[in-house]
Design a protein around this motif. Structure first.
Motif, PDB file in Angstrom:
ATOM      1  N   ILE A 394       1.020  -1.320  -0.011  1.00 30.74           N
ATOM      2  CA  ILE A 394       0.104   0.009  -0.078  1.00 30.74           C
ATOM      3  C   ILE A 394       0.852   1.323   0.024  1.00 30.74           C
ATOM      4  O   ILE A 394       0.692   2.407  -0.711  1.00 30.74           O
ATOM      5  CB  ILE A 394      -0.967   0.137   1.261  1.00 30.74           C
ATOM      6  CG1 ILE A 394      -1.971  -1.326   1.203  1.00 30.74           C
ATOM      7  CG2 ILE A 394      -1.915   1.512   1.446  1.00 30.74           C
ATOM      8  CD1 ILE A 394      -2.823  -1.311   2.237  1.00 30.74           C
ATOM      9  N   SER A 395       1.935   1.217   0.733  1.00 27.92           N
ATOM     10  CA  SER A 395       2.875   2.355   0.717  1.00 27.92           C
ATOM     11  C   SER A 395       3.515   2.756  -0.553  1.00 27.92           C
ATOM     12  O   SER A 395       4.123   3.921  -0.546  1.00 27.92           O
ATOM     13  CB  SER A 395       3.966   2.266   1.987  1.00 27.92           C
ATOM     14  OG  SER A 395       3.310   1.977   3.023  1.00 27.92           O
ATOM     15  N   SER A 421     -10.009  -3.069  -4.796  1.00 22.35           N
ATOM     16  CA  SER A 421     -10.094  -4.264  -5.680  1.00 22.35           C
ATOM     17  C   SER A 421      -8.749  -4.429  -6.596  1.00 22.35           C
ATOM     18  O   SER A 421      -8.118  -5.283  -6.660  1.00 22.35           O
ATOM     19  CB  SER A 421     -11.250  -4.516  -6.307  1.00 22.35           C
ATOM     20  OG  SER A 421     -12.345  -4.644  -5.520  1.00 22.35           O
ATOM     21  N   ARG A 422      -8.548  -3.316  -7.337  1.00 16.33           N
ATOM     22  CA  ARG A 422      -7.606  -3.219  -8.337  1.00 16.33           C
ATOM     23  C   ARG A 422      -6.259  -3.104  -7.748  1.00 16.33           C
ATOM     24  O   ARG A 422      -5.087  -3.765  -8.086  1.00 16.33           O
ATOM     25  CB  ARG A 422      -7.432  -1.642  -9.270  1.00 16.33           C
ATOM     26  CG  ARG A 422      -6.720  -1.542 -10.149  1.00 16.33           C
ATOM     27  CD  ARG A 422      -7.178  -0.316 -11.158  1.00 16.33           C
ATOM     28  NE  ARG A 422      -8.362  -0.692 -11.704  1.00 16.33           N
ATOM     29  CZ  ARG A 422      -8.997   0.113 -12.411  1.00 16.33           C
ATOM     30  NH1 ARG A 422      -8.466   1.455 -12.871  1.00 16.33           N
ATOM     31  NH2 ARG A 422     -10.167  -0.017 -12.904  1.00 16.33           N
ATOM     32  N   MET A 423      -6.053  -2.540  -6.439  1.00 15.44           N
ATOM     33  CA  MET A 423      -5.021  -2.403  -5.644  1.00 15.44           C
ATOM     34  C   MET A 423      -4.658  -4.099  -5.492  1.00 15.44           C
ATOM     35  O   MET A 423      -3.497  -4.243  -5.031  1.00 15.44           O
ATOM     36  CB  MET A 423      -5.093  -1.460  -4.496  1.00 15.44           C
ATOM     37  CG  MET A 423      -4.795   0.017  -4.962  1.00 15.44           C
ATOM     38  SD  MET A 423      -5.171   1.131  -3.629  1.00 15.44           S
ATOM     39  CE  MET A 423      -3.465   0.659  -2.598  1.00 15.44           C
ATOM     40  N   VAL A 428      -1.713  -9.290  -5.441  1.00 15.64           N
ATOM     41  CA  VAL A 428      -1.423 -10.773  -5.803  1.00 15.64           C
ATOM     42  C   VAL A 428      -0.485 -11.064  -6.977  1.00 15.64           C
ATOM     43  O   VAL A 428       0.377 -11.896  -6.749  1.00 15.64           O
ATOM     44  CB  VAL A 428      -2.870 -11.162  -6.044  1.00 15.64           C
ATOM     45  CG1 VAL A 428      -2.868 -12.685  -6.573  1.00 15.64           C
ATOM     46  CG2 VAL A 428      -3.945 -11.049  -4.903  1.00 15.64           C
ATOM     47  N   GLU A 429      -0.443  -9.982  -8.050  1.00 20.57           N
ATOM     48  CA  GLU A 429       0.341 -10.206  -8.880  1.00 20.57           C
ATOM     49  C   GLU A 429       1.777 -10.228  -8.531  1.00 20.57           C
ATOM     50  O   GLU A 429       2.664 -10.689  -9.008  1.00 20.57           O
ATOM     51  CB  GLU A 429       0.267  -9.206 -10.184  1.00 20.57           C
ATOM     52  CG  GLU A 429      -1.206  -9.589 -11.015  1.00 20.57           C
ATOM     53  CD  GLU A 429      -1.397  -8.333 -11.967  1.00 20.57           C
ATOM     54  OE1 GLU A 429      -0.562  -7.687 -12.040  1.00 20.57           O
ATOM     55  OE2 GLU A 429      -2.481  -8.433 -12.521  1.00 20.57           O
ATOM     56  N   LEU A 446      -8.580  -8.952   4.216  1.00 25.39           N
ATOM     57  CA  LEU A 446      -7.625  -8.499   5.085  1.00 25.39           C
ATOM     58  C   LEU A 446      -6.950  -7.142   4.302  1.00 25.39           C
ATOM     59  O   LEU A 446      -6.501  -6.375   5.131  1.00 25.39           O
ATOM     60  CB  LEU A 446      -6.555  -9.552   5.416  1.00 25.39           C
ATOM     61  CG  LEU A 446      -5.313  -9.006   6.237  1.00 25.39           C
ATOM     62  CD1 LEU A 446      -5.706  -8.861   7.675  1.00 25.39           C
ATOM     63  CD2 LEU A 446      -4.392 -10.373   6.168  1.00 25.39           C
ATOM     64  N   TYR A 447      -6.644  -7.299   3.010  1.00 29.02           N
ATOM     65  CA  TYR A 447      -6.078  -6.081   2.483  1.00 29.02           C
ATOM     66  C   TYR A 447      -6.885  -4.877   2.687  1.00 29.02           C
ATOM     67  O   TYR A 447      -6.384  -3.898   2.959  1.00 29.02           O
ATOM     68  CB  TYR A 447      -6.004  -6.605   1.087  1.00 29.02           C
ATOM     69  CG  TYR A 447      -5.230  -5.655   0.092  1.00 29.02           C
ATOM     70  CD1 TYR A 447      -3.632  -5.559  -0.031  1.00 29.02           C
ATOM     71  CD2 TYR A 447      -5.622  -4.417  -0.248  1.00 29.02           C
ATOM     72  CE1 TYR A 447      -2.807  -4.992  -0.873  1.00 29.02           C
ATOM     73  CE2 TYR A 447      -4.740  -3.483  -0.898  1.00 29.02           C
ATOM     74  CZ  TYR A 447      -3.726  -3.640  -1.201  1.00 29.02           C
ATOM     75  OH  TYR A 447      -2.667  -2.754  -2.119  1.00 29.02           O
TER      76      TYR A 447
END
Length: 812
Positions: A394-395, A421-423, A428-429, A446-447
């Motif tokens: 996220i950072s 959702s996009r983040m 995951v990628e 959790l994300y």
């Protein structure tokens, strides 16, 4: 009663006795006071100390009760002078009437043994006489409204019997019981453990978490389990306070001191340990600052296990299973006094099961095992490494801050092309590229939880656009190749922020001064709202069609906190400098009284609307129109940092529009009605601007007959660029002269706009209108509006068909 026994006194009585003893010590001529019962029918020339007087002023309803329940203390002087008399409220009044009706109980303390030994006999004698006097009166005047949680005093003929009755006091009383009069003067609001002896880290943690729960430091409000109803009830239960059960059907009483052991006790516990000491032990044990583990540790330290000395022979089912017995004791003045089981349990107000649990948890060395309820780690607990990977991801995304509300919030903004959702898909990628297994990849819930509860990020664009210069400087600082260039850019950035902050402070100062002088000063903020579409349709085809714009220039009167919305549509006038100046003139005509001497205007830096020669001409016209006005100021906020009070009005209008989707907007008049419905504390005043309200201010400086001329040089010969001005001012003392600053810290420079040298103001009172009729719209827009009529009610078709438009326009 036993002279060595102690009884609870209120803090007022304690302070009075202490003051009396100190005065006795200073004068060295005071004999033992003789206690008599004061008259209950007539108030004599008795005097109260300063504390007594101030307390009764705060609670005047107790004055009559004090007069009827007082004990007179007469001081016999050896020199034969007139004896000094003072009033001591009776113990029955202090322990029953006042605590039940006021907050005096929270200050209740007991007289400690710290009083000098030379005065011990005097104190005991005062206590005995007060109790005897209270018993002789029978407490007849104050027993009607007695609370069961306070001292019970059934009518007894002997003071000893009254003292031996069960003493019930409130939990608040127990909390403050152990405090000495000297400690009452300490400021307990402080969190300093030196100033506050009852300071604990646990209380500080609760306070910090409560503030964090109420703050706005994350995207969503954090839950504070300490404030949950169930946990509040649990904390009260563990602290011995009164609480309601989870179902709310029962109210459990607070822990109170119970009866001591009987007269047949072999250890004679109640004769060895006075009631006052039991109260102190009980209050310390149930202090709210003590946890369950601390109470268990205390019990384990004063209860010891001993082998059974003799056992009666039993067989079969009656065979005994106990191999040890408990030895109970209480700590008195640093020494353990052996007491019986009944005396021990009733003093601490606990059950035998509480003692057994504490003893069973006692380890070798005397340490009790901590309470582990609710502290076991679940088997499916997510590892901290997984959570940290989410935080790191996220950072990585660049964020931006809102420059208008920088000082009000710490919220950061992500690009509007992102969402959670996009983040998460990007996360995951990245994990798959790094070869993480599925057990090391966080789930989407959790994300989202970490994003919402640990970050104060938002995806939508800020309500107030970010500053272009700030974004440019920040980018240049990040990409600077040398340290020197980075320092220079950082200095420019800091200077820009300091300038914007200073202008906000100046605006606030102007508002404050105008509120202090409501009659002579007026401060307003002006801003043009974004165009409002008419008709307001939501079908797919209407998105690609041109609509008729409705304009709203908001004038926020910061002096009186009033909002004025000057509204019109593009079929009446445009939205340039003439229109803004005309709205300001109409507002001045309607709202500036003869007492106003100074008008100050704050706005953004839009050159076509606010910072132009047309606005300067309108200032000259205001001085001509309002002879009482001596000064007109126009100040500008820093570019990119132009958040005004008028912006809050615009936000309210947009927010209320979303709440009323059933309100149909078909014509510009509907927008005016919509704005009239807005406003939380005060409704917005809507002013309908007509053709005759819009004036052509170019008439004042264009043409050979115009009184003024648009000059490009100031009085010193320097180039005058109004786009660089931060403060414009016109004065009645020098009409036709504009005073301006390019920096608020500089002195005013002058620009003389007179076409010819004339000492007097010759601004005309009549200014021609921009146009005599409606303003034509483009032929293309007119065509689009006609196509939209299929979704417009028929009764409004004539309005759109009769709009003026440029029929000869070459549409592209």
């Amino acid at each position: 009663m036993n002279a060595n026994q102690r009884v609870p006194w209120s803090s007022r009585t304690s302070k009075m006795v202490k003051n009396y003893l100190e005065k006795d010590k200073n004068n060295e001529s005071t004999q033992n006071p003789q206690i008599t019962v004061a008259s209950t029918t007539k108030k004599t020339d008795t005097t109260m100390n300063e504390f007594e007087t101030s307390a009764l002023k705060q609670h005047p309803q107790h004055v009559s009760a004090v007069e009827a329940n007082t004990i007179e203390s007469t001081e016999i002087n050896t020199d034969g002078s007139t004896p000094t008399r003072c009033v001591v409220p009776s113990l029955s009044f202090l322990c029953n009437e006042i605590p039940q009706k006021s907050q005096f109980m929270s200050q209740t303390v007991v007289i400690q043994n710290s009083i000098e030994d030379s005065h011990e006999e005097l104190v005991n004698m005062i206590e005995n006489n007060i109790l005897q006097s209270a018993d002789e009166k029978g407490l007849e005047n104050i027993t009607n409204n007695r609370s069961e949680d306070l001292i019970q005093n059934p009518r007894k003929n002997e003071a000893q019997d009254m003292h031996q009755e069960t003493l019930h006091v409130t939990a608040e009383y127990y909390e403050h019981l152990h405090r000495t009069p000297e400690r009452e003067t300490v400021d307990f609001d402080s969190d300093d453990d030196v100033a506050d002896p009852d300071y604990s880290d646990e209380n500080e943690t609760d306070e910090e978490q409560e503030k964090e729960a109420k703050g706005n430091s994350t995207r969503r409000r954090k839950a504070n389990p300490l404030l949950w109803k169930k946990n509040v009830t649990k904390k009260k239960r563990y602290s011995g306070l009164e609480y309601k059960t989870d179902s709310g059907s029962r109210i459990m009483n607070s822990k109170s001191l119970k009866e001591p052991c009987g007269d047949n006790c072999k250890l004679l516990c109640k004769n060895r340990i006075p009631e006052e000491r039991r109260l102190i032990i009980h209050s310390n044990f149930w202090s709210p600052s003590k946890t369950v583990d601390i109470r268990r540790q205390y019990i384990a330290s004063i209860v010891t296990q001993m082998p059974i000395k003799r056992r009666r022979e039993k067989t079969g089912e009656r065979r005994g299973k106990r191999n040890f017995t408990h030895c109970y004791s209480l700590e008195i003045d640093g020494k353990k006094e052996i007491v019986c089981k009944t005396f021990f349990l009733n003093t601490l107000s606990i059950s035998q099961q509480t003692v057994d649990t504490a003893v069973q948890k006692k380890k070798e060395g005397g340490i009790v095992t901590p309470d582990k309820r609710g502290k076991h780690q679940p088997v499916n607990k997510i590892s901290e490494e997984v959570r940290q990977d989410v935080r790191n991801h996220i950072s990585k995304f660049p964020t931006y801050e809102s420059h208008y509300s920088r000082e009000k919030t710490k919220k950061r903004y992500l690009g509007n092309h992102l969402n959670i959702s996009r983040m998460y898909r990007l996360y995951v990628e990245e994990c798959n590229e790094r070869g993480f297994g599925s057990e090391n990849i966080a789930k989407e819930w959790l994300y989202a939880e970490i994003f919402n509860y640990e970050y104060n990020y938002s995806f939508k664009s800020p309500d107030n656009d970010t500053c272009d210069l700030c974004d440019q400087l920040q980018l240049q600082i990040r990409e600077a190749e040398s340290l020197d260039s980075r320092k220079k850019l950082q200095a420019d950035y800091d200077q820009h922020l300091a300038d914007s902050t200073n202008r906000y402070k100046m605006k606030s100062e102007d508002k404050k001064k105008s509120k202090e002088n409501l009659l002579q000063k007026r401060v307003v903020m002006i801003d043009l709202q974004k165009c409002l579409p008419t008709p307001e349709l939501h079908n797919s085809q209407s998105f690609y069609s041109l609509k008729l714009w409705t304009y709203n220039l908001t004038i926020q009167d910061a002096t009186h906190d009033n909002s004025f919305c000057m509204m019109w549509d593009e079929g009446v006038a445009g939205r340039g400098g003439n229109e803004v100046a005309s709205c300001l003139i109409k507002w001045v005509e309607q709202n500036i009284s003869d007492e106003v001497k100074e008008i100050t205007i704050w706005s953004d830096n839009c050159p076509s609307q606010n910072r132009n020669i047309l606005m300067v001409m309108s200032y000259f016209y205001i001085l001509r129109m309002k002879p009482n006005v001596t000064v007109v100021n126009h100040k500008f906020l820093a570019r990119g940092h132009t958040h005004l009070e008028a912006d809050a009005v615009h936000s309210t209008i947009e927010r209320e529009r979303k709440k009323l989707p059933q309100f149909k907007i078909i014509t510009p008049w509907d927008w005016q009605q919509m704005v009239r419905l807005c406003g939380t504390k005060k409704q917005f005043t809507v002013v309908d601007m007509e053709y005759s309200d819009f004036k052509e201010f170019k008439h004042l400086f264009e043409g050979s007959t115009a009184p003024y001329i648009n000059k490009k040089k100031d009085a010193a010969g320097n180039d005058f660029l109004i786009s660089l001005a931060v403060h414009l001012q016109v004065r009645r003392s020098n009409p036709g002269i504009l005073y301006y600053k390019t920096n608020f810290s500089d002195d005013f420079a002058e620009v003389d706009f007179h076409r010819r040298a004339k000492p007097n103001d010759y601004t005309p009172l009549e200014i021609p209108l921009i146009r005599e009729g409606p303003k034509p719209i483009s032929a293309k827009k007119y065509s689009h509006l006609q196509k939209l009529l299929k979704w417009v009610p028929k009764r409004f078709h004539d309005y759109y068909k009769n709009l003026e438009y440029e029929k000869n326009e070459d549409d592209e």
